[in-house]
Design an enzyme around this catalytic site. Structure first.
Site, PDB file in Angstrom:
ATOM      1  CE  LYS A  53      48.099  43.972  43.585  1.00  0.00           C
ATOM      2  NZ  LYS A  53      47.683  44.089  42.187  1.00  0.00           N
ATOM      3  CD  GLN A  97      49.657  44.582  39.052  1.00  0.00           C
ATOM      4  OE1 GLN A  97      49.421  43.849  40.014  1.00  0.00           O
ATOM      5  NE2 GLN A  97      49.172  45.815  38.983  1.00  0.00           N
ATOM      6  CG  ASP A 120      42.696  41.404  40.360  1.00  0.00           C
ATOM      7  OD1 ASP A 120      42.765  41.954  41.477  1.00  0.00           O
ATOM      8  OD2 ASP A 120      43.639  41.341  39.561  1.00  0.00           O
TER       9      ASP A 120
END
Ligand code: NAD
Length: 293
Positions: A53, A97, A120
């Site tokens: 990422k 994460q 997200d």
């Protein structure tokens, strides 16, 4: 193999190019999209995901801010970091994460993220907006699935779509997106009866279960479009391999189009994260000229 292969790597590259072009335009006006990435602990898979990422963010001109914390970090400490990032004007997107270490209240941490920086798309505000059909930040994996699906099937209206899996990060938002695109949607899950029959009447099958090769090709309606979200590590002939939730060999003889694993949905997830970050930056100054999937 008779099915058309839906190439996720190529589609992700095209999306990254759009992201890079828009990022350059924004940067020329003094707005550099910024992504804060929070990684707690030393889970090897999470380290690989976070590495990809941040690398791709860098390659597309997005500034990234890494926060790597020890596995002993507690819920309150994480919430305090998220709150600092919420008020940092250089940060437009915050990614925590998952999974977080055992003992950390991940719902509380995710709820602390400012919904406008929730790239997200996991925050209840964004999930609610998606359900209401309002302008929401959509979770990256289902967004990537939708883009791939449209490549294989330009008109989704009226199609029978089956989503297998009801998780908050894949199954449920996927079903919402398909509904928004005028599909007739069925959601299957671990308690569903007669999955083969449901597959047999579906023009679109999105499999997000987490069980290797659980969907047999023989179950599919001939010509169906199959999007395989599963990432399952298995050992075949002594070698570690990644396979999807769909039995690719049999499914590719019956489907009209299918995503491979790897090289299908996986690459799209990160590209969509970058798109969501750029869009969060655009929204941060009231812009509406968003990148659309
Ligand atoms: P999850 O474990 O949260 O949810 C799995 C879902 O599958 C559940 O809703 C469960 O009811 C359903 N299920 C389990 N067994 C079933 C069965 N036999 N029949 C029908 N439904 C069944 O998983 P998740 O986070 O949604 O992820 C699903 C898969 O997608 C995993 O393999 C995961 O690694 C993968 N994934 C891939 C990406 C990507 O970028 N490609 C992103 C997220 C998840």
């Amino acid at each position: 193999m008779t099915a058309t292969l839906i190439d996720g790597r190529a589609a992700a590259e095209r999306l990254r190019q759009r992201v890079a072009a828009r990022t350059a335009e924004l940067a020329a006006t003094g707005l550099v999209p910024g992504l804060a990435v929070v990684l707690v602990g030393d889970d090897p898979a999470s380290q690989i995901y976070v590495g990809s990422k941040t690398k791709q963010a860098q390659e597309t001109g997005i500034r990234h801010f890494d926060h790597r914390l020890p596995a002993t970090t507690g819920t309150q400490e994480l919430i305090a970091l998220v709150r600092r990032l919420n008020t940092d004007a250089d940060v437009h997107g915050i990614l925590v994460q998952l999974p977080l270490p055992r003992g950390v209240d991940d719902s509380a941490v995710l709820a602390a993220i400012d919904p406008t920086k929730d790239v997200d798309g996991f925050h209840a505000v964004n999930a609610g907006k998606l359900a209401l059909g309002e302008d929401a930040t959509v979770p990256c994996t289902p967004l990537g699935c939708l883009i791939l699906l449209r490549e294989a099937m330009p008109s989704l209206a009226g199609k029978r779509a089956l989503v297998i899996g009801r998780s908050n990060i894949v199954g449920k938002p996927m079903a919402q997106l398909l509904l928004q695109n005028d599909c007739t949607v069925t959601i299957a899950h671990s308690k569903t009866q007669d999955l083969p029959a449901l597959c047999g009447e579906s023009d679109i099958v999105v499999a997000a279960i987490g069980r290797p090769k659980a969907i047999a090709g023989q179950w599919l309606k001939p010509g169906a479009v199959v999007i395989d979200v599963g990432i399952n590590r298995v050992t075949i002939d002594g070698k570690s391999r990644v396979v999807g939730d769909v039995d690719f060999a049999s499914a590719s003889e019956r489907a009209g189009a299918i995503t491979p694993v790897p090289g299908g949905v996986g690459p799209m997830t990160i590209a969509c994260l970058l798109m969501n970050t750029v869009n969060a930056a655009i929204r941060s100054r009231g812009g509406t000229d968003l990148l659309r999937p």
